[in-house]
Design a protein around this motif. Structure first.
Motif, short mmCIF file in Angstrom:
data_model
loop_
_atom_site.label_atom_id
_atom_site.label_comp_id
_atom_site.label_asym_id
_atom_site.label_seq_id
_atom_site.Cartn_x
_atom_site.Cartn_y
_atom_site.Cartn_z
N ARG A 1 -3.68 -1.02 11.11
CA ARG A 1 -4.43 -0.40 10.02
C ARG A 1 -3.97 -0.91 8.66
NH1 ARG A 1 -3.81 5.86 9.72
NH2 ARG A 1 -1.79 5.24 8.90
N ALA A 2 -2.65 -1.13 8.53
CA ALA A 2 -2.07 -1.50 7.22
C ALA A 2 -2.58 -2.85 6.71
CB ALA A 2 -0.55 -1.53 7.31
N ARG A 3 -3.00 -3.74 7.64
CA ARG A 3 -3.36 -5.10 7.21
C ARG A 3 -4.82 -5.23 6.79
NH1 ARG A 3 -3.02 -7.49 13.34
NH2 ARG A 3 -5.02 -6.70 14.01
N LEU A 4 -5.64 -4.21 7.06
CA LEU A 4 -7.08 -4.35 6.82
C LEU A 4 -7.42 -4.65 5.36
CD1 LEU A 4 -8.55 -1.55 9.13
CD2 LEU A 4 -8.51 -4.01 9.53
N ASN A 5 -6.64 -4.09 4.42
CA ASN A 5 -6.94 -4.31 2.99
C ASN A 5 -6.61 -5.72 2.53
OD1 ASN A 5 -7.79 -1.65 2.55
ND2 ASN A 5 -5.68 -0.96 2.40
N LEU A 6 -5.87 -6.48 3.36
CA LEU A 6 -5.44 -7.81 2.95
C LEU A 6 -6.44 -8.90 3.33
CD1 LEU A 6 -2.72 -6.14 2.94
CD2 LEU A 6 -1.60 -8.28 3.41
N GLN B 1 0.82 -1.22 0.00
CA GLN B 1 0.00 0.00 0.00
C GLN B 1 0.85 1.27 0.00
OE1 GLN B 1 -3.31 -0.50 -0.27
NE2 GLN B 1 -3.03 -2.70 0.01
N GLY B 2 2.12 1.13 0.45
CA GLY B 2 3.01 2.29 0.45
C GLY B 2 2.80 3.23 1.62
N GLU B 3 2.02 2.80 2.64
CA GLU B 3 1.80 3.64 3.83
C GLU B 3 2.22 2.87 5.06
OE1 GLU B 3 -2.17 5.10 4.25
OE2 GLU B 3 -2.16 6.10 2.30
N LEU B 4 2.85 3.55 6.01
CA LEU B 4 3.28 2.89 7.24
C LEU B 4 2.08 2.56 8.13
CD1 LEU B 4 6.44 5.03 8.11
CD2 LEU B 4 6.40 2.72 7.18
#
Length: 609
Positions: A208-213, A199-202
């Motif tokens: 938060r970063a894992r929700l799209n997976l 995603q390119g965002e920390l």
């Protein structure tokens, strides 16, 4: 760097390097044949003269391993103002190296063919890189200077060597493709790390970063991966990252990337172990990334996942995550613990801690050449510490199989392994999986099976998609989804194969395998039931016989006859077998198949009736 790595690839004695002479640089079968002995002797003399003229060899003259005839690494001393004939010769050589590396080649400038690091002056290096740019332009490739370093000699003029990555997407491909399986204990930060990379965002420290997976609601609620999901990270021809931060769709990433890393996000919890094993056996990953949390170390399923990757001979590298939560000493303790485990007799790995860009470049090249090297990265998905080193590593790492192996597979009959089955509105039935051999095109007619009675059904392939973008032709070793139109989904199941109608597939209920029992609480004997994993096949089987022994104990070897209990399967001799039942585990390979026609006709007739 580890002492053993230094021994393998480090500095040696300069006197012996010069006396070795220059390895012949002729590649047969790519436009120019072997040189005559006379010419070779002449070149040898020249090289020796150059050796003695350019510098005085000291006792610690550094060198690389001698240049290999095969492979994608080329050594060049200098490329200053070549003649037209020499230029054409060099272009042909570059094409050969790119073909060997399936679209990627590494040039070491300022290095003799025997691996001696001679180095070049600033002026010669500039001229050599200019020639390399022209060569790359001629063959339609892009070049990136990975690193330049000074060679320490007793001369007044500073001498440099340069390492250059040359990338050209093969004409018959859209992009270079690598598959990386992501392993590790539950809560070690696997999905978060992939979220940050793709995603390119920390991350914000709370996931938060894992929700799209995540694919299911219960995964979002618990924060635990239970299914296999795929994420993509692209690199353009200059080595810059292409991910969802600049591109809105996967299609845009595929268009602008020349190299794609497909991450297979597997489950860490012990409850989902069968899913993790299925991901490792059926999706044929090129590499495995073991994620270890810095604050917990090698806890839970970490050892088990490491053992699985090693049993299936998947090269592994390690990422220590969550370093922002710990003190430096805790991180060092985790690194030491990992090094201790990797050096054990069962593993026999050479750990290599990556702490700079230079280390990342070296690690990527050595990791591909020697399966014993295990790079270790320490990073944080929250602060972004050392994430760039991991990206450099992914950018440079070459595919394991060479072009020759892929060509051989492509000439065989089509065989597609079915790993996933979906129903998509307005498209119909869709299957996902890997093309094991041959070539697959839109409109091809294949047969799918085996059914419970050992039959195969005919079908036609509609459209093909790779990494969520349309694709006309699928080649051996590539993963994709195939649309089958209105084909009845109830006739399909995971573990089936789609093969060319000319192929005569071997369908069997029973098979023999030579196995090693890794762990068993009591004894392993006739009548025992285990879950067997062979490629994309996952089914319960009964032990029908243990040859030469009454029973097996932990660590013992034997040939065992297994019988599937639900339906016959398509198997191949030599395929890796992995079986488990509770704490019982074992590995081996198929030695003999008992085809369906040889026995049990009554069973098939009953089913058909």
């Amino acid at each position: 760097m580890d002492a053993r790595v230094s021994e393998l690839f480090g500095s040696g004695n300069g006197h012996s390097s010069c006396s070795q002479g220059v390895a012949s640089n002729n590649k047969t079968g790519n436009g120019y044949g072997p040189a005559s002995k006379k010419a070779f002797a002449k070149n040898n003399k020249k090289a020796k003269a150059r050796c003695s003229r350019n510098f005085k060899p000291s006792n610690n003259t550094p060198y690389l391993p001698p240049e290999a005839e095969e492979g994608n690494i080329e050594y060049k001393l200098k490329l200053v103002n070549p003649t037209q004939y020499r230029f054409e010769h060099l272009a042909t050589q570059m094409k050969w190296r790119l073909q060997e590396g399936r679209g990627e080649a590494v040039y070491q400038i300022g290095v003799e063919d025997n691996g001696m690091l001679v180095g070049l002056s600033e002026e010669d290096m500039r001229a050599s890189l200019k020639t390399l740019h022209k060569l790359a332009e001629k063959v339609g490739a892009d070049i990136t200077v990975l690193r330049e370093r000074e060679v320490d000699y007793d001369s007044d003029v500073p001498r440099k060597i340069a390492e250059v990555l040359i990338r050209k997407v093969p004409d018959d491909q859209q992009f270079l493709d690598l598959r990386v399986a992501v392993l590790g204990n539950v809560d070690s930060g696997k999905s978060t790390l992939l979220g940050v990379l793709t995603q390119g965002e920390l991350d914000n420290g709370r996931g938060r970063a894992r929700l799209n997976l995540f694919r299911h609601l219960h995964e979002i609620q618990t924060g635990r991966t239970s299914s296999i999901s795929f994420e993509i990270l692209g690199f353009n021809s200059k080595g810059e990252v292409v991910n969802y931060s600049e591109s809105r769709t996967a299609e845009e990433i595929c268009e602008s990337a020349s190299k794609m890393i497909t991450f297979i996000d597997l489950a860490g919890h012990h409850k989902y172990l069968k899913t993790t094993i299925f991901g490792l056996t059926s999706y044929c990953p090129d590499f495995a990334m073991l994620v270890v949390s810095a604050n917990t170390g090698m806890a839970g399923t970490t050892r088990e996942h490491l053992g699985l990757a090693m049993a299936l001979k998947v090269p592994i590298f390690i990422v220590i995550s969550k370093v922002d939560l710990c003190t430096r000493s805790t991180v060092e303790r985790t690194v030491r613990q990992l090094e201790r485990v990797l050096k054990q007799p069962g593993c026999n790995k050479v750990p290599m801690v990556v702490s700079s860009t230079d280390d990342a470049v070296t690690a990527a090249q050595q990791f591909a050449q020697s399966p014993n090297i295990t790079p270790i990265f320490t990073l944080s998905s929250v602060t972004g510490e050392s994430l760039d080193l991991l990206k450099v590593f992914f950018n440079i790492i070459p595919p394991l199989s060479n072009s020759k192996e892929q060509e051989e597979l492509m000439q065989q009959l089509t065989e597609f392994q079915v790993d996933e089955i979906y129903t998509v509105p307005e498209v119909g039935t869709v299957v996902g999986g890997t093309l094991y051999s041959g070539i697959c095109r839109e409109g091809d007619s294949l047969v799918v099976g085996p059914t419970d009675s050992g039959q195969f059904h005919e079908l036609t392939i509609g459209s093909i998609q790779r990494n969520r973008s349309a694709c006309r032709v699928l080649r051996a070793g590539q993963a994709a989804t195939l649309a089958l139109g209105n084909f009845d989904r109830s006739l399909l199941r995971k573990g089936m194969v789609m093969v060319s109608p000319e192929m005569d597939p071997t369908i069997c209920w029973m098979f023999e395998a030579e196995i090693v029992l890794l762990f068993h609480a009591k004894t392993f004997h006739k009548g025992f039931q285990v879950t067997v994993h062979i490629g994309n096949v996952r089914q319960t089987a009964t032990v029908e016989a243990v040859y030469g022994k009454e029973e097996l104990r932990t660590g013992e070897k034997a040939v065992v006859l297994f019988k599937f209990i639900k339906h016959p399967e398509y198997l191949k001799v030599g395929a890796k077998v992995l079986f488990r039942e509770g704490a019982t585990k074992g590995i081996g390979h198929v030695t003999k198949l008992k085809p369906l026609a040889q026995y049990q006709p009554s069973h098939v007739e009953d089913e058909e009736a």
